[in-house]
Design a protein around this motif. Sequence first.
Motif, PDB file in Angstrom:
ATOM      1  N   PHE A 424     -49.888 -45.980  27.473  1.00 58.25           N
ATOM      2  CA  PHE A 424     -49.850 -47.358  26.973  1.00 58.25           C
ATOM      3  C   PHE A 424     -48.964 -47.488  25.728  1.00 58.25           C
ATOM      4  CE2 PHE A 424     -53.818 -46.827  29.324  1.00 58.25           C
ATOM      5  CZ  PHE A 424     -53.662 -47.832  30.282  1.00 58.25           C
ATOM      6  N   SER A 425     -48.191 -46.428  25.449  1.00 63.25           N
ATOM      7  CA  SER A 425     -47.168 -46.425  24.396  1.00 63.25           C
ATOM      8  C   SER A 425     -47.720 -46.897  23.061  1.00 63.25           C
ATOM      9  CB  SER A 425     -45.984 -47.313  24.816  1.00 63.25           C
ATOM     10  OG  SER A 425     -44.847 -47.045  24.017  1.00 63.25           O
ATOM     11  N   ARG A 426     -48.769 -46.211  22.604  1.00 65.92           N
ATOM     12  CA  ARG A 426     -49.415 -46.615  21.359  1.00 65.92           C
ATOM     13  C   ARG A 426     -48.715 -45.960  20.168  1.00 65.92           C
ATOM     14  NH1 ARG A 426     -53.439 -49.628  22.748  1.00 65.92           N
ATOM     15  NH2 ARG A 426     -54.184 -49.783  20.595  1.00 65.92           N
ATOM     16  N   ASN A 427     -48.260 -46.787  19.251  1.00 66.71           N
ATOM     17  CA  ASN A 427     -47.462 -46.308  18.120  1.00 66.71           C
ATOM     18  C   ASN A 427     -48.285 -45.510  17.115  1.00 66.71           C
ATOM     19  OD1 ASN A 427     -45.128 -47.531  19.103  1.00 66.71           O
ATOM     20  ND2 ASN A 427     -45.546 -49.448  18.024  1.00 66.71           N
ATOM     21  N   LEU A 428     -49.494 -46.014  16.794  1.00 68.16           N
ATOM     22  CA  LEU A 428     -50.281 -45.403  15.725  1.00 68.16           C
ATOM     23  C   LEU A 428     -50.744 -43.999  16.090  1.00 68.16           C
ATOM     24  CD1 LEU A 428     -52.381 -48.515  14.606  1.00 68.16           C
ATOM     25  CD2 LEU A 428     -50.280 -47.593  13.591  1.00 68.16           C
ATOM     26  N   SER A 429     -51.240 -43.834  17.294  1.00 63.90           N
ATOM     27  CA  SER A 429     -51.675 -42.496  17.700  1.00 63.90           C
ATOM     28  C   SER A 429     -50.487 -41.548  17.821  1.00 63.90           C
ATOM     29  CB  SER A 429     -52.447 -42.557  19.026  1.00 63.90           C
ATOM     30  OG  SER A 429     -51.737 -43.303  19.999  1.00 63.90           O
ATOM     31  N   THR A 430     -49.310 -42.090  18.161  1.00 65.27           N
ATOM     32  CA  THR A 430     -48.101 -41.259  18.215  1.00 65.27           C
ATOM     33  C   THR A 430     -47.728 -40.779  16.815  1.00 65.27           C
ATOM     34  OG1 THR A 430     -47.295 -42.495  20.131  1.00 65.27           O
ATOM     35  CG2 THR A 430     -45.676 -41.191  18.908  1.00 65.27           C
ATOM     36  N   LEU A 431     -47.784 -41.681  15.834  1.00 72.00           N
ATOM     37  CA  LEU A 431     -47.498 -41.294  14.449  1.00 72.00           C
ATOM     38  C   LEU A 431     -48.450 -40.211  13.976  1.00 72.00           C
ATOM     39  CD1 LEU A 431     -46.830 -44.834  12.955  1.00 72.00           C
ATOM     40  CD2 LEU A 431     -45.294 -42.881  12.688  1.00 72.00           C
ATOM     41  N   ASN A 432     -49.721 -40.382  14.278  1.00 71.05           N
ATOM     42  CA  ASN A 432     -50.707 -39.397  13.851  1.00 71.05           C
ATOM     43  C   ASN A 432     -50.497 -38.060  14.547  1.00 71.05           C
ATOM     44  OD1 ASN A 432     -52.033 -41.112  12.042  1.00 71.05           O
ATOM     45  ND2 ASN A 432     -53.189 -42.066  13.705  1.00 71.05           N
ATOM     46  N   LEU A 433     -50.079 -38.101  15.834  1.00 69.61           N
ATOM     47  CA  LEU A 433     -49.818 -36.868  16.570  1.00 69.61           C
ATOM     48  C   LEU A 433     -48.659 -36.103  15.942  1.00 69.61           C
ATOM     49  CD1 LEU A 433     -50.195 -35.010  19.046  1.00 69.61           C
ATOM     50  CD2 LEU A 433     -48.595 -36.496  20.280  1.00 69.61           C
ATOM     51  N   VAL A 434     -47.562 -36.794  15.673  1.00 72.93           N
ATOM     52  CA  VAL A 434     -46.387 -36.134  15.087  1.00 72.93           C
ATOM     53  C   VAL A 434     -46.708 -35.608  13.695  1.00 72.93           C
ATOM     54  CG1 VAL A 434     -44.022 -36.500  14.276  1.00 72.93           C
ATOM     55  CG2 VAL A 434     -44.755 -37.456  16.468  1.00 72.93           C
ATOM     56  N   THR A 435     -47.513 -36.370  12.955  1.00 77.49           N
ATOM     57  CA  THR A 435     -47.917 -35.911  11.624  1.00 77.49           C
ATOM     58  C   THR A 435     -48.698 -34.608  11.723  1.00 77.49           C
ATOM     59  OG1 THR A 435     -48.019 -38.183  10.794  1.00 77.49           O
ATOM     60  CG2 THR A 435     -49.216 -36.517   9.544  1.00 77.49           C
ATOM     61  N   ASP A 436     -49.595 -34.538  12.688  1.00 81.81           N
ATOM     62  CA  ASP A 436     -50.410 -33.337  12.857  1.00 81.81           C
ATOM     63  C   ASP A 436     -49.595 -32.151  13.371  1.00 81.81           C
ATOM     64  OD1 ASP A 436     -52.576 -34.769  11.989  1.00 81.81           O
ATOM     65  OD2 ASP A 436     -53.356 -35.203  13.992  1.00 81.81           O
ATOM     66  N   VAL A 437     -48.706 -32.401  14.320  1.00 84.36           N
ATOM     67  CA  VAL A 437     -47.875 -31.326  14.865  1.00 84.36           C
ATOM     68  C   VAL A 437     -46.892 -30.826  13.814  1.00 84.36           C
ATOM     69  CG1 VAL A 437     -46.074 -30.783  16.568  1.00 84.36           C
ATOM     70  CG2 VAL A 437     -48.108 -32.088  17.255  1.00 84.36           C
ATOM     71  N   GLY A 438     -46.387 -31.778  13.011  1.00 83.06           N
ATOM     72  CA  GLY A 438     -45.421 -31.433  11.972  1.00 83.06           C
ATOM     73  C   GLY A 438     -44.080 -32.099  12.226  1.00 83.06           C
ATOM     74  N   VAL A 439     -43.631 -32.880  11.246  1.00 86.84           N
ATOM     75  CA  VAL A 439     -42.354 -33.592  11.407  1.00 86.84           C
ATOM     76  C   VAL A 439     -41.198 -32.608  11.540  1.00 86.84           C
ATOM     77  CG1 VAL A 439     -40.728 -35.165  10.287  1.00 86.84           C
ATOM     78  CG2 VAL A 439     -43.184 -35.637  10.178  1.00 86.84           C
ATOM     79  N   GLY A 440     -41.215 -31.554  10.732  1.00 83.63           N
ATOM     80  CA  GLY A 440     -40.128 -30.583  10.779  1.00 83.63           C
ATOM     81  C   GLY A 440     -40.026 -29.897  12.122  1.00 83.63           C
ATOM     82  N   LEU A 441     -41.175 -29.453  12.637  1.00 83.08           N
ATOM     83  CA  LEU A 441     -41.185 -28.785  13.934  1.00 83.08           C
ATOM     84  C   LEU A 441     -40.701 -29.731  15.027  1.00 83.08           C
ATOM     85  CD1 LEU A 441     -43.966 -26.450  15.262  1.00 83.08           C
ATOM     86  CD2 LEU A 441     -43.025 -28.222  16.742  1.00 83.08           C
ATOM     87  N   THR A 442     -41.127 -31.002  14.956  1.00 77.91           N
ATOM     88  CA  THR A 442     -40.747 -31.984  15.973  1.00 77.91           C
ATOM     89  C   THR A 442     -39.258 -32.286  15.931  1.00 77.91           C
ATOM     90  OG1 THR A 442     -42.959 -32.986  15.812  1.00 77.91           O
ATOM     91  CG2 THR A 442     -41.222 -34.286  16.881  1.00 77.91           C
ATOM     92  N   THR A 443     -38.697 -32.439  14.736  1.00 79.02           N
ATOM     93  CA  THR A 443     -37.267 -32.747  14.633  1.00 79.02           C
ATOM     94  C   THR A 443     -36.419 -31.590  15.160  1.00 79.02           C
ATOM     95  OG1 THR A 443     -37.240 -31.986  12.331  1.00 79.02           O
ATOM     96  CG2 THR A 443     -37.515 -34.344  12.718  1.00 79.02           C
ATOM     97  N   GLU A 444     -36.837 -30.359  14.899  1.00 77.16           N
ATOM     98  CA  GLU A 444     -36.095 -29.207  15.411  1.00 77.16           C
ATOM     99  C   GLU A 444     -36.138 -29.171  16.937  1.00 77.16           C
ATOM    100  OE1 GLU A 444     -34.067 -27.013  13.877  1.00 77.16           O
ATOM    101  OE2 GLU A 444     -34.344 -28.459  12.247  1.00 77.16           O
ATOM    102  N   ALA A 445     -37.296 -29.521  17.497  1.00 76.10           N
ATOM    103  CA  ALA A 445     -37.413 -29.554  18.955  1.00 76.10           C
ATOM    104  C   ALA A 445     -36.518 -30.630  19.555  1.00 76.10           C
ATOM    105  CB  ALA A 445     -38.865 -29.796  19.355  1.00 76.10           C
ATOM    106  N   LEU A 446     -36.455 -31.791  18.897  1.00 76.23           N
ATOM    107  CA  LEU A 446     -35.588 -32.874  19.386  1.00 76.23           C
ATOM    108  C   LEU A 446     -34.126 -32.452  19.386  1.00 76.23           C
ATOM    109  CD1 LEU A 446     -37.183 -36.036  17.691  1.00 76.23           C
ATOM    110  CD2 LEU A 446     -37.302 -35.382  20.096  1.00 76.23           C
TER     111      LEU A 446
END
Length: 656
Positions: A424-446
């Motif tokens: 359902f493309s929920r923005n808030l839970s997505t933000l919280n997920l990326v915060t928990d996983v780690g912004v740095g780790l996510t950007t490197e994966a992208l």
Amino acid sequence: MMKYIFGLFIIIGLVVAGWLYNLYDEIKDDVNTVINYSPKQSTQFFDKDGNLIANTFKDENREYVKYDDIPARVIESLVAIEDTQFFEHYGINPDAISRAMIKNVKAGDYVEGASTLTQQLIKMLVLSREKKLMRKVKEALLAIRLETLLTKEEILERYLNHVYFGHGYYGIKTAAKGYFNKDLYELSLKEMAILVGLPRAPSFYDPTKNLKISLARANQVITRLNTLGWINKEQYESSMKEIPTIYNQTLTKNIAPYAVDYAISQLINDIPDILYGGYKIYLTIDLDAQQIAKDALKKSYDEAVKRDINFRKNPEDDSFVKELNGALVSIENSTGKILALVGGIDYNQSVFNRAFQSKRQAGSAIKPFLYQVALNEGYNPASQLFDISRTYNYTVGGVQKKWQPKNYGGNFQGIVTLRDSLTFSRNLSTLNLVTDVGVGLTTEALKNYGFKDIVDNLSITLGSMSVTLIEFSEAYSIFSNNGTQVKPYIIDQIINKNGDNVIFEPQFKEINKPEQSYLMTSILVDVVNKGTGKGAQVPGIELAGKTGTTNNNVDAWFCGYSPSIQTIVWFGNDNNTPMRRTETGGKIAAPVFSYFYKKYMEIHPEIPRNFIKPENVYTFNVNNKEELYTDVSVIPEIDSQIIYEPSNTNEEVLEF
């Protein structure tokens, strides 16, 4: 007295002979242009099934044909009307010259020439067309020399490939296809007669403009063949009555211009003469799919325009209509072969190719990549995420600012599963997920997935990076091709005029395990079946995909795939202004995707209909719902008592 006159003639003869020899010695190398004949040739583009897509050329539209591939009847017709003694003379025809001189003297002007086909070839390739004695002398001398260096067949091959046949057609093979939609061996005698009659006055005899005059000229050719006894009475009578079908076609015949433009852009730097070097370029394009894609974009565009007209307050304001445009790229999942590429609604209105020349923000179409990072880090589709509001403080130029992101529609649910969050493309839970996983780790994966211009902050969750449709197609292939990324390509094979060929191969990059990618596919199937992408549904086939809409509805995406084909669709205004609020990825882009697959299945009912689950993906029942896992050790315990009561007054404040 006679002795003096005779001697004078001898002296004059010697002087003329010496002058002719010196002139010959001076110009003899000019025939090298004819001997080393290398004309400009049209490059031809074909689809994957060998259907002609387009001709491209510079100045002269020419498709070369070897002498052995020219029908004998074409040769006979040409020789009959232009140079009956061609195979007997040595470059010039003294009898014809004598007849022409007598007629010109009687007329007191230049009314008739006596050029052989060899002389005509010299005139076309070496000399000017001026009717002057010096040119005629040079022409004769060079014709004689040429016949000592080339065979009669080689001379005819050059002549029939170089001569202009009117209507922009150079060479007899090009003219046959242009005027009659036929190859040379398919021509009737009357059609051949029309063609060989054209070079004398191509514009005057052009059958698309002056059919009666062209037919009269052709009848002269047929009559001449009959007089010489080269055709029989029956052939003569039937040919005289025939009126062939004439086609008035464009020179390029380009029926997939956006696809051809992209192919040219891939080749032009390495092959500068690609447009006129006589290449045959076989593309991966499926012309049927190309037409369906074009129709799908136009249909959705027209419906959006109708919505705009119905809701427009000012009837005179048609800025939306003028700026709105779209694009589509469809590839084969397993290879990256581009089956359809449409860079705009109407090529006649805009040649700008939005499929590869335009970079647009990815918006929420980026979310599957963010969630794939989480899955690879040990999350699973049943993992629980917090769908709560947060306020983010940040500084720009020394000024403190706050960012309070919201879900589309403004609501939040407290706790949602990872699957439902993406469905359902929920923005808030997505933000919280990326915060928990780690912004740095996510950007490197992208970056590993191929995205560029990535900023190292939470704006990545909103798809702040810009991509072309080609780039997005490559990135999304990690989902459609089971974790192995493929590079989209449109050129399958190139054959040069010498027959040498280059074959292009798929390029692969293994990124994720098939099991991990299948987890994402199962979620994206839910997006289509019950989430934001319901407008992409097609009965009878499993489809996976994700909608994408950027801030203020500037861009609208649908990125999805079937078990065998992936398609990326984009809509937006060319000037980057917002569309109307109703024009979301699910509203304007998803229907294009649906139309494309529905129509494609009608002509290709054999395509796979269902995704295949890898052996190492397991199904378990959690909280009365079936869910998929790749690691049985992470299956959560059943807990139906989790309750979250959101507070609008105690928002969590995070710095980034």
